[in-house]
Design a protein around this motif. Structure first.
Motif, PDB file in Angstrom:
ATOM      1  N   GLU A  47       0.820  -1.212   0.000  1.00  0.00           N
ATOM      2  CA  GLU A  47       0.000   0.000   0.000  1.00  0.00           C
ATOM      3  C   GLU A  47       0.857   1.267   0.000  1.00  0.00           C
ATOM      4  O   GLU A  47       0.598   2.212  -0.751  1.00  0.00           O
ATOM      5  CB  GLU A  47      -0.938   0.012   1.217  1.00  0.00           C
ATOM      6  CG  GLU A  47      -1.901  -1.159   1.290  1.00  0.00           C
ATOM      7  CD  GLU A  47      -2.978  -1.107   0.219  1.00  0.00           C
ATOM      8  OE1 GLU A  47      -3.215  -0.016  -0.344  1.00  0.00           O
ATOM      9  OE2 GLU A  47      -3.584  -2.155  -0.063  1.00  0.00           O
TER      10      GLU A  47
ATOM     11  N   ASP B 210      -6.888   6.776  -1.058  1.00  0.00           N
ATOM     12  CA  ASP B 210      -7.040   5.466  -0.409  1.00  0.00           C
ATOM     13  C   ASP B 210      -6.457   5.514   0.991  1.00  0.00           C
ATOM     14  O   ASP B 210      -5.330   5.998   1.196  1.00  0.00           O
ATOM     15  CB  ASP B 210      -6.325   4.389  -1.220  1.00  0.00           C
ATOM     16  CG  ASP B 210      -7.037   4.077  -2.518  1.00  0.00           C
ATOM     17  OD1 ASP B 210      -8.185   3.612  -2.461  1.00  0.00           O
ATOM     18  OD2 ASP B 210      -6.435   4.308  -3.593  1.00  0.00           O
TER      19      ASP B 210
ATOM     20  N   THR C 220      -5.745   2.958   4.262  1.00  0.00           N
ATOM     21  CA  THR C 220      -5.702   1.600   4.801  1.00  0.00           C
ATOM     22  C   THR C 220      -5.087   1.669   6.185  1.00  0.00           C
ATOM     23  O   THR C 220      -4.024   2.285   6.373  1.00  0.00           O
ATOM     24  CB  THR C 220      -4.867   0.673   3.912  1.00  0.00           C
ATOM     25  OG1 THR C 220      -5.330   0.764   2.559  1.00  0.00           O
ATOM     26  CG2 THR C 220      -4.983  -0.772   4.368  1.00  0.00           C
TER      27      THR C 220
ATOM     28  N   HIS D 288     -10.083  -0.600   5.039  1.00  0.00           N
ATOM     29  CA  HIS D 288      -9.748   0.121   3.804  1.00  0.00           C
ATOM     30  C   HIS D 288     -10.932   0.975   3.384  1.00  0.00           C
ATOM     31  O   HIS D 288     -12.067   0.500   3.307  1.00  0.00           O
ATOM     32  CB  HIS D 288      -9.387  -0.847   2.680  1.00  0.00           C
ATOM     33  CG  HIS D 288      -8.995  -0.145   1.410  1.00  0.00           C
ATOM     34  ND1 HIS D 288      -7.706   0.297   1.183  1.00  0.00           N
ATOM     35  CD2 HIS D 288      -9.724   0.231   0.330  1.00  0.00           C
ATOM     36  CE1 HIS D 288      -7.658   0.900   0.006  1.00  0.00           C
ATOM     37  NE2 HIS D 288      -8.867   0.870  -0.537  1.00  0.00           N
TER      38      HIS D 288
END
Length: 726
Positions: free
Chosen positions: A579, A653, A655, A699
């Motif tokens: 990630e 994004d 996470t 996530h």
């Protein structure tokens, strides 16, 4: 009252998010602190393990489950030197003595498939114990057997170093365990014996682990010249002196051959001692206070080096093994990438190491780097001695392949400069003297990388607050090595790393994952060239700190090595490798970043590590070390060249992994006052620990603006990734 106390506890455990703070990233292009390529930089290590683990880990599905962690290149760890053993990396080979013993050289010709390789104990050992394997084996200097003897490494003699033996003095230290009154010593010399030597005592506390807090002082009658060998009884002083540590410093050899004969010149150089007796001498005779037993209860001795001579019966057993090179390279665990390969150097021969590399290259297996020896500091080797061996091995290996990238010395996990007894110029730094020797002998260019291990915390004593120490610990020790003289163009590799040198249930707690993120981020931010997580393969729980079960691996497994649960370091490994960075061969840039949140005592609660990826995205690895409190943060990217700040914009994004996604429930143990079976631990587990919940990371994808606030869960690692507003 009880209800009020419960509310207080709940408020501590589930504290509301604080008002937003700001993470500031210095995105000025010229301010990048490092550049790295993931499939060359972010790796893991494989060590000597049980044969059952080799058979069940290096096959599917365990290989695929291991690779899911995202680590890329592999370093093959060489464990035999920690146990004072020679390494038969190939069982096929030749002994130097026609009788079938001596110095073993593995065959460079590929024939059968190498699945395992083994260690062989050294019958001329002079250590009772070392800093590698602790209480295992024993010294031949105080074992009570007149037929055994310690012998120094022949490769440190003038015949091989091409320097006067006085420049590589060999020594033996005896630790009497407490201060004793002594005035005499009896040395039963073997061959070769010392012509010139000096008997000394230590004026400080511990010369092995605190070598600058005291000096070696010669006994009044301790200097001997032109000795004759045999059994020498020396009256060291008139009246007994208070002594705990005693050293025999040897500077000139008789060069007479040992019990193995004169056919091999290695049998005839260095120094050898059958037995050492220490005590007092009176009119009634010599009174020995040393303990002579072939076990760990003997009077402890340390030595400068050990002769790697051994025989086929010295194999240590076949329950544990180094992975055979053919299995290592064909199992899939290397991903087909070049691997860092070790050569044994401290207890080995250059010919055996040269054949090892020749074998691997003949098989067509790719090598990235060659690491020379294992933890020389844990073997108490002097820097000049280690450098002398390094040069001999470098010359032998470069005859096989001039393009090999060699490095070392693979230090133990230390947090400060390694010191040794000062030399004639007062220099006490091991690293500075090692580098100076290479430079003075025209071989500094043979050091293509500088390697060390990182086990930052004292085993069994790891409070939560020690998380605050990590970024400084790793960055500080790297700065120490540079100040010692490691050239700027020589990359630094951490070739083995985890919390501490002893496993415990801390390894299964969220603590271990949070530490891992902080450590990797700070290492790369400080200019690190390559880092390897340890241990890559699934391992059984072992008896660890404070009698708790623990594992260095990323999984819990059953008795057949089937993976049961993933542990915090697995999840955080995925966050970083899949990630935070873009997997593959693209170059990443590391930029400075900081948060403005602390605990009121000057400790940063939130640390941040920023990379600009080759796909154009920016990714932040954000570590919230606040154990029970979440925080909200804003993020600003500052660029001096643009004279303006920017922020994430559009799709971002997020996470996260932490306390909300994982909780470890420890094993239950029972206490036995005395063992029921031989060798049984007095504390044993009645139930194994387990994680509940056990991931996965959360996530989400959001549409970010300049004013977006990002939530960091308590005790968590979060990756925030996206592109910046134009």
């Amino acid at each position: 009252m009880n209800g009020r106390l419960g509310c207080i506890l709940l408020s501590l455990l589930f504290a509301s998010y604080s008002s937003a703070q700001t993470i500031r990233v210095d995105a000025t292009p010229t301010h990048a602190t490092n550049r790295f390529v993931p499939n060359q930089t972010l790796g893991a290590g494989i060590d000597r393990i049980p044969v059952s683990a080799i058979d069940k880990d290096l096959v599917e599905p365990n290989v695929s489950r291991t690779l899911e962690s995202g680590w890329q290149p592999v370093t093959y760890r060489q464990n035999t030197e920690l146990a004072v053993e020679a390494w038969h990396w190939n069982a096929n080979g030749a002994w130097s003595d026609p009788s079938g013993s001596g110095y073993f050289v593995g065959s460079a010709t590929p024939t059968e498939f190498l699945r395992y390789s083994y260690g062989y104990r050294l019958p001329h050992r002079g250590f009772t114990r070392n800093d590698g394997t602790g209480n295992s084996g024993y010294s031949r200097i105080t074992d009570g057997d007149p037929n055994t003897y310690w012998k120094s490494n022949p490769y440190l003699s003038e015949r091989f170093t091409h320097e006067n033996d006085a420049l590589h003095p060999q020594w033996v230290i005896a630790d009497l365990a407490q201060i004793q009154l002594i005035n005499a010593i009896k040395i039963a010399w073997a061959n070769p014996y010392a012509l010139d030597y000096e008997i000394q005592y230590w004026t400080g506390d511990d010369p092995v682990h605190n070598p600058t807090r005291g000096v070696w002082q010669a006994f009044p009658n301790g200097s001997v010249r032109a000795a004759k060998g045999g059994t020498a009884t020396l009256r060291l002083s008139g009246d007994p002196l208070p002594v705990r540590y005693l050293r025999i410093m040897m500077t000139r050899s008789s060069n007479t051959c040992d019990t193995h004969g004169s056919a091999d010149p290695r049998n005839c150089v260095g120094y050898a001692i059958n037995e050492l007796y220490i005590g007092t001498e009176t009119a009634a005779g010599f009174h020995d206070i040393a303990r002579h037993t072939p076990d760990q209860e003997q009077t402890t001795t340390y030595c400068s080096s050990v002769d790697p001579w051994h025989g086929p019966d010295d194999i240590t057993g076949k329950r544990e093994a180094q992975v055979g090179f053919d299995l290592f390279y064909t199992s899939g665990v290397t991903r087909g990438l070049p691997a860092m390969i070790p050569v044994a150097m401290i207890y080995e021969t250059p010919e055996n190491s040269a054949n090892e590399i020749a074998y691997i290259e003949k098989r067509g297996y790719p090598i990235s780097y060659v690491e020379m020896g294992e933890e020389a500091d844990g073997q108490y080797m002097m820097p000049e001695d280690n450098a002398a061996l390094y040069i001999q091995w470098a010359e032998a290996l470069h005859k096989v392949d001039p393009k090999l990238k060699l490095g070392g010395p693979s230090f133990q996990g230390v947090n400060k400069d390694i010191e040794v007894w000062p030399d004639a110029n007062g220099r006490a730094s091991w690293t500075a003297r090692f580098l100076a020797y290479l430079k003075d002998h025209g071989h500094l260019n043979d050091l293509a990388f500088f390697s060390f291990e990182h086990y930052p915390y004292d085993p069994c004593r790891i409070p939560w607050g020690s998380l605050y120490d990590e970024p400084t610990l790793v960055s500080h020790i790297m700065q120490v090595w540079r100040e010692d003289g490691v050239p700027q163009n020589v990359p630094m590799f951490i070739t083995e790393s985890n919390l501490s040198s002893s496993a415990s249930e801390t390894f299964m707690d969220t603590f271990s994952g949070i530490w891992l993120a902080d450590y990797i981020g700070s290492f790369l931010s400080s200019g690190g060239g390559g880092v390897y997580f340890f241990h890559y393969l699934p391992l059984q729980m072992e008896h660890g700190c404070n009698d708790s079960p623990g594992t260095f691996g990323m999984f819990t497994i059953d008795k057949d090595y089937a993976i049961q649960q993933r542990l915090p370091q697995f999840f955080v490994s995925q966050l970083m490798n899949l990630e935070w960075v873009q997997p593959g061969s693209g170059e990443h840039q590391v930029f400075p970043a900081r948060a403005d949140l602390d605990d009121g005592a000057g400790h940063a609660l939130v640390t941040t590590y920023a990379v600009k990826r080759p796909d154009g995205q920016w990714a932040l690895l954000v570590v919230n070390r606040d154990q029970f409190n979440g925080h909200k943060v804003k993020i600003a990217f500052e660029n001096e060249d643009a004279h303006a700040a920017s922020a994430f914009s559009g799709s971002v994004d997020i996470t996260s992994f932490g306390r909300s996604q994982y909780e470890w429930h420890p094993a239950r143990t029972k206490f036995l006052a005395h063992a029921e079976t031989p060798g049984e631990n007095s504390i044993s587990a009645t139930t194994m620990g387990n994680a509940n919940p056990d991931g996965p990371p959360s996530h989400t994808t959001i549409n970010a603006t300049r004013d977006t606030e990002y939530e960091l869960g308590p005790a968590s690692v979060t990756v925030i990734r996206g592109k910046l507003a134009r």
